[in-house]
Design a protein around this motif. Sequence first.
Motif, PDB file in Angstrom:
ATOM      1  N   MET A 295       0.829  -1.200   0.000  1.00  0.00           N
ATOM      2  CA  MET A 295       0.000   0.000   0.000  1.00  0.00           C
ATOM      3  C   MET A 295       0.870   1.261   0.000  1.00  0.00           C
ATOM      4  O   MET A 295       0.606   2.220  -0.748  1.00  0.00           O
ATOM      5  N   LYS A 296       1.914   1.262   0.792  1.00  0.00           N
ATOM      6  CA  LYS A 296       2.783   2.440   0.865  1.00  0.00           C
ATOM      7  C   LYS A 296       3.571   2.614  -0.432  1.00  0.00           C
ATOM      8  O   LYS A 296       3.806   3.748  -0.871  1.00  0.00           O
ATOM      9  N   ARG A 297       3.997   1.509  -1.052  1.00  0.00           N
ATOM     10  CA  ARG A 297       4.680   1.624  -2.347  1.00  0.00           C
ATOM     11  C   ARG A 297       3.748   2.232  -3.395  1.00  0.00           C
ATOM     12  O   ARG A 297       4.160   3.067  -4.201  1.00  0.00           O
ATOM     13  N   ALA A 298       2.486   1.823  -3.376  1.00  0.00           N
ATOM     14  CA  ALA A 298       1.518   2.382  -4.327  1.00  0.00           C
ATOM     15  C   ALA A 298       1.337   3.877  -4.087  1.00  0.00           C
ATOM     16  O   ALA A 298       1.245   4.666  -5.036  1.00  0.00           O
ATOM     17  N   ALA A 299       1.310   4.269  -2.824  1.00  0.00           N
ATOM     18  CA  ALA A 299       1.176   5.698  -2.505  1.00  0.00           C
ATOM     19  C   ALA A 299       2.398   6.483  -2.992  1.00  0.00           C
ATOM     20  O   ALA A 299       2.262   7.605  -3.496  1.00  0.00           O
ATOM     21  N   GLU A 300       3.578   5.903  -2.853  1.00  0.00           N
ATOM     22  CA  GLU A 300       4.794   6.571  -3.339  1.00  0.00           C
ATOM     23  C   GLU A 300       4.764   6.710  -4.855  1.00  0.00           C
ATOM     24  O   GLU A 300       5.081   7.775  -5.407  1.00  0.00           O
ATOM     25  N   GLN A 301       4.388   5.636  -5.549  1.00  0.00           N
ATOM     26  CA  GLN A 301       4.328   5.688  -7.013  1.00  0.00           C
ATOM     27  C   GLN A 301       3.287   6.692  -7.498  1.00  0.00           C
ATOM     28  O   GLN A 301       3.443   7.295  -8.563  1.00  0.00           O
ATOM     29  N   ALA A 302       2.230   6.881  -6.697  1.00  0.00           N
ATOM     30  CA  ALA A 302       1.175   7.831  -7.068  1.00  0.00           C
ATOM     31  C   ALA A 302       1.507   9.250  -6.611  1.00  0.00           C
ATOM     32  O   ALA A 302       0.657  10.140  -6.737  1.00  0.00           O
ATOM     33  N   HIS A 303       2.699   9.469  -6.080  1.00  0.00           N
ATOM     34  CA  HIS A 303       3.105  10.789  -5.579  1.00  0.00           C
ATOM     35  C   HIS A 303       2.135  11.281  -4.509  1.00  0.00           C
ATOM     36  O   HIS A 303       1.831  12.481  -4.423  1.00  0.00           O
TER      37      HIS A 303
END
Length: 595
Positions: free
Chosen positions: A445-453
Amino acid sequence: MKILMRLLKFTRQDWPNFIIATVSVLVITGFNLWIPMIIKQILALIGDGQSPDALLGITRSGLMLLGAYLGRTVCQFLQRYYSHVGGWSLVARMRQKTYDHIQKLSLRFFQDKPTGQLMSRMISDTANMETLTAHALPDMLSNTLLLIGVTVLVFSLNATLACYALIPIPLLIFALFRFNTKIRPALRKVQATLGDLSALVQDNLSGIKEIQLFTQEPHESERVGGSVWKYTNGMLASLKKTAFYHPLFEFLTSIGTLLVVWLGARQIMIHGTMEAETLVAFILYLGMFYTPVTTLGRIVEEIQTTLAGAERVFEILDTDPDVADSPGASAMPKVKGAIQFDNVSFAYRKDVPVLEHINFAVAPGSSLALVGPTGVGKTTIASLIPRFYDPTAGRVLIDGVDIKTITMESLRSQISLVLQDVFLFNGTVADNILYGAPQADEAAMKRAAEQAHAYEFISQLPEGFDTRIGERGVKLSGGQKQRLAIARAILRDTPILILDEATSAVDSETETEIQAALRELMRGRTTIIIAHRLSTVREADQILVLSDGRIAEIGKHQELLRKGGLYSKLYHIQFKNAPEPPEILEHVELAGGRG
């Protein structure tokens, strides 16, 4: 009657509860019939004087009366509790069934159905079903048995008085019939008016910002007030009928009581053919004799209220989805993402075509941009891919398979959407990111948030990923909501992606951040892009230009500009004041491929 029988079929799971309640009703009726006889016996013993046998008999009868009252009290608890357990269980199942069915209905169903109306049917109308099963039907059973038992007893006590007691009955039955024919249409109308009021209030609360911005508070207050008073006046009109008929029922029964008292007194005082204790018992039974008949008016009202609501609920349950799994539909494994429209036509209403003879193909991992004036069918094309609607003609294929032959669950699990109007649920940031992939762990979930800026602004929230964002994400800015939607789509990790005006409602700086997030999202996925800003589609592998529901032209950006057709015209209209065409997405490889 059909609606009542259909509703009772849903009570089968609660028959044990209703059986206990029914047996309790039978025992309560027995106690009610026995108690006046005990009182008659006590009065007869009083007439025997102060003999030891009479006093002992009075004591014995008093204890029996106490036992009858205690037994009736226990049975009343059992009847009321278990009938309510069954009633509210029915309400819970009907609410669940109604909600589950609403979820299955296609988007076409919701086009002319206010949310408040649907909520009223699911919440208010189903609640009335508890009144039927926990009050109206048990009372009808109890009163029917009581009426039969009392009729037998009063005729056994004094047949002449019993015949006089029957005089008001035909008038009561006629009045009840008139009441029944008038109250049900009125109650159905009131239920519908309540649904309209719920829909209006729900709509206004959702648009409270616009109401305040345009200073329309007085106007909306007047509209809500009009709807409130329409409901109130409808309810008062129904209550006026109730207020007229119920006193009429009591007046008619009082005539019977008056006749019995007058004639019974004459039999005691003049003819000596009746004992005083028999008259007292007769009058006690007479109250129980008329009570079922007068109560029938209330029971009929409750039944009619329930049936009016049940009819509205069954209207929803009887609505078949326009889009459903075909017989024999199979689950589709994970796809590569090839999309093909084969001579597709579509209309929301008959004789008003929105799309006509649409043909195109998108290779796996490539991007297709849909452009054109407002209302030409861009969003409709996107809506046909996940089968929100079915074409009126032609086929939509994914990896060469007609999507009508596969289950909708397996189809939609292959698709992610990022829309202009992002919908976020009233939960935490984490809840909303995980919504499309609830099995994902915290690290993913946190990786997805990082990729989504989105990670930076999330970490600045009071409770980070555990921050509650309010209804529809009201506590977040438009750009923040978009990035959460992108993070949700990244985490879902589907081979097909639909972007519908995903950057049109944000400022230039935010748009740059969102475009960077979209590049992460689109990499390696088949992407359908809908945009009015042509600067956002220049690097698409194909650009499909729509006009009047048909394909006007298709090609790459530079190719379409050289043709000098509709795309070129739209492009130069948007950028006629710019010294050079903007290069917002230049040198950006969209969708990870060039199909």
